[in-house]
Design an enzyme around this catalytic site. Sequence first.
Site, mmCIF file in Angstrom:
data_model
loop_
_atom_site.group_PDB
_atom_site.id
_atom_site.type_symbol
_atom_site.label_atom_id
_atom_site.label_comp_id
_atom_site.label_asym_id
_atom_site.label_seq_id
_atom_site.Cartn_x
_atom_site.Cartn_y
_atom_site.Cartn_z
ATOM 1 N N ASP A 61 0.856 -0.860 -0.649
ATOM 2 C CA ASP A 61 0.028 -0.393 0.288
ATOM 3 C C ASP A 61 1.028 0.953 0.470
ATOM 4 O O ASP A 61 2.240 1.156 0.528
ATOM 5 C CB ASP A 61 -0.967 -0.259 1.178
ATOM 6 C CG ASP A 61 -2.198 0.680 1.213
ATOM 7 O OD1 ASP A 61 -2.152 1.768 0.258
ATOM 8 O OD2 ASP A 61 -2.906 0.557 1.660
ATOM 9 N N ASP A 74 -2.080 3.728 3.849
ATOM 10 C CA ASP A 74 -2.722 3.133 4.524
ATOM 11 C C ASP A 74 -3.487 3.953 5.147
ATOM 12 O O ASP A 74 -3.850 3.867 6.107
ATOM 13 C CB ASP A 74 -1.771 2.611 5.023
ATOM 14 C CG ASP A 74 -2.170 0.887 5.489
ATOM 15 O OD1 ASP A 74 -3.734 0.930 5.459
ATOM 16 O OD2 ASP A 74 -1.646 0.320 6.495
ATOM 17 N N VAL A 93 -7.404 4.348 -2.250
ATOM 18 C CA VAL A 93 -5.950 4.363 -2.944
ATOM 19 C C VAL A 93 -4.985 2.642 -2.064
ATOM 20 O O VAL A 93 -5.230 2.399 -0.997
ATOM 21 C CB VAL A 93 -4.788 5.378 -1.815
ATOM 22 C CG1 VAL A 93 -3.040 5.161 -2.953
ATOM 23 C CG2 VAL A 93 -5.259 6.781 -2.100
ATOM 24 N N SER A 135 0.254 -24.630 0.591
ATOM 25 C CA SER A 135 1.409 -24.098 0.704
ATOM 26 C C SER A 135 2.514 -23.808 -0.191
ATOM 27 O O SER A 135 3.750 -23.117 -0.109
ATOM 28 C CB SER A 135 2.622 -25.633 1.859
ATOM 29 O OG SER A 135 2.215 -26.375 1.240
ATOM 30 N N ILE A 181 3.561 5.469 -10.864
ATOM 31 C CA ILE A 181 2.997 6.345 -11.678
ATOM 32 C C ILE A 181 2.262 6.892 -12.116
ATOM 33 O O ILE A 181 0.844 6.818 -11.523
ATOM 34 C CB ILE A 181 3.030 5.300 -13.864
ATOM 35 C CG1 ILE A 181 3.963 4.729 -13.282
ATOM 36 C CG2 ILE A 181 2.629 6.679 -14.635
ATOM 37 C CD1 ILE A 181 3.627 3.365 -14.421
#
Length: 493
Positions: free
Chosen positions: A209, A212, A217, A267, A237
């Site tokens: 992120d 946050d 976003v 796994s 970008i």
Amino acid sequence: MKESRQTFLNLFLLLLLLKTSSSSPPPRGKDPRPPSLPFGLYKGHTCVGCVLVVSVIEQLAQWHNSTVKAAVERLCNYIPEKLQGFCYVLAELYGPHIAELIDREMNADVVCHSLRLCKQDPGQLLCHLYSPPKVGLSVAIRKAKRIMKTSKDLKSFLGFSSVCAFPLLANLCEKIKYVLRNKLPFEDFDGDKFSTFPTLRGYHWRGRDCNDKNTTVYPGRRPDNWDAKSDSNCNGIWGVDPKDGIPYEEKFCKGADSKGVVLLGDSAGAHFHIPPEWMTVTQMSAKSFFNLPMAFSDELDWPQFSEITGFLNSTIGGWTDSLYLRLRKRNRCNHRDLQNISQNGGSSGNILSLIKSLARNQLLDNPAIVIYATIGNDVCNGERDTLAHMTTPKEMLSNVVQALRYLDSHLPNGSHVILTGLVDGRFLWDNLHDRYHPLGQLNKDVTYSQLYTFLDCLQVSPCSGWLTPNETLRNLTSERPRSGARWEASPGS
């Protein structure tokens, strides 16, 4: 926040050490165990963890020609400093008893049974990794119990039904259960299922992120107004080209057919791995354990190096050449658009719960390529009657169809789903059974065959059907999916 995070991490590591310190992840069949954390529930894994640690201590003393006490101190010194406190507490609690028994030539099996960290159910054979002592395992354990005068502190510690019964840890335990149950980031302030913290289901598992504190976003979304003012999709970008006034995102990414990568797996997809240097005393040093906190807080998985969503250069051998990196190389607009929604023991049954942690908005996000790869746990479990506990063909078909319907209702248009089949796991026994496990390297006394038998006895084998000397059972396990396919295709069945 940093202090509470470290406290959480320390407790998380202790719980995982007690719960999943075998050389393989806990088995997950069609009926996964609930994510609760009492000592007794995963007593098989506690036994494996004890035998592993005691073996390493014994071998460190042998390799360095030192006392057992010095070997315990050496091991604690190898562990990263921020975790050494826990090591020294456990060393103070168990160390004297371990040292006394090893000095009397009791092996790790005897030590752990006498410490009650390995327990025998009524009617069950005594499980052991090493060859039994000449006097017999039962006799040796009884002798060890007579020798050992258990301290009040040890009795008090073992008297807790759960680590979470310790004062002040209840809230942290609830948070741990949330992380283990939902496979969502521990640290996610805006609740968008993406994080700025790497482990504890953070950005090792999903794209990082970049804000946050803003739920709009996150990686993978379509750019907001071509990200002229800010980076809404975290691909790095954004902004406007001053030469022509065109946003960079529009200039570079419009028509690029950007797609994220999502893995639904087990796994293998999560890249489960226990570094052999953790168990090989001839190679052991402080450098061996530098990644221990990260590994345990990622559930002994290394998704950042995996073949589907890996994005970092591997530090555990080999190199990272993932599907995500190849897509990113072809299209830089895909940067950070990845989700590894896998778990140790993932199967077609428990993937139906796991899939709910998928972060994709049909209207706002880019399409995704979803890899559905539960490659073994529908025929793998640790049960004694393993065939009876395998997922049936009808159940697997139902599970897969339910997963596809869920994806169809949550993925944006233009997404694709790739289904992979079950592997033929007979190659594991064929190639490993007569090789020495890292614990057996020093004295040539533990093969993978012995380890598989030990895990199977404890009912914590990752796959009783394939990791067995019984060739007939190995063949039946491999035939299960093929016979299921024929059964489904037969109109008269």
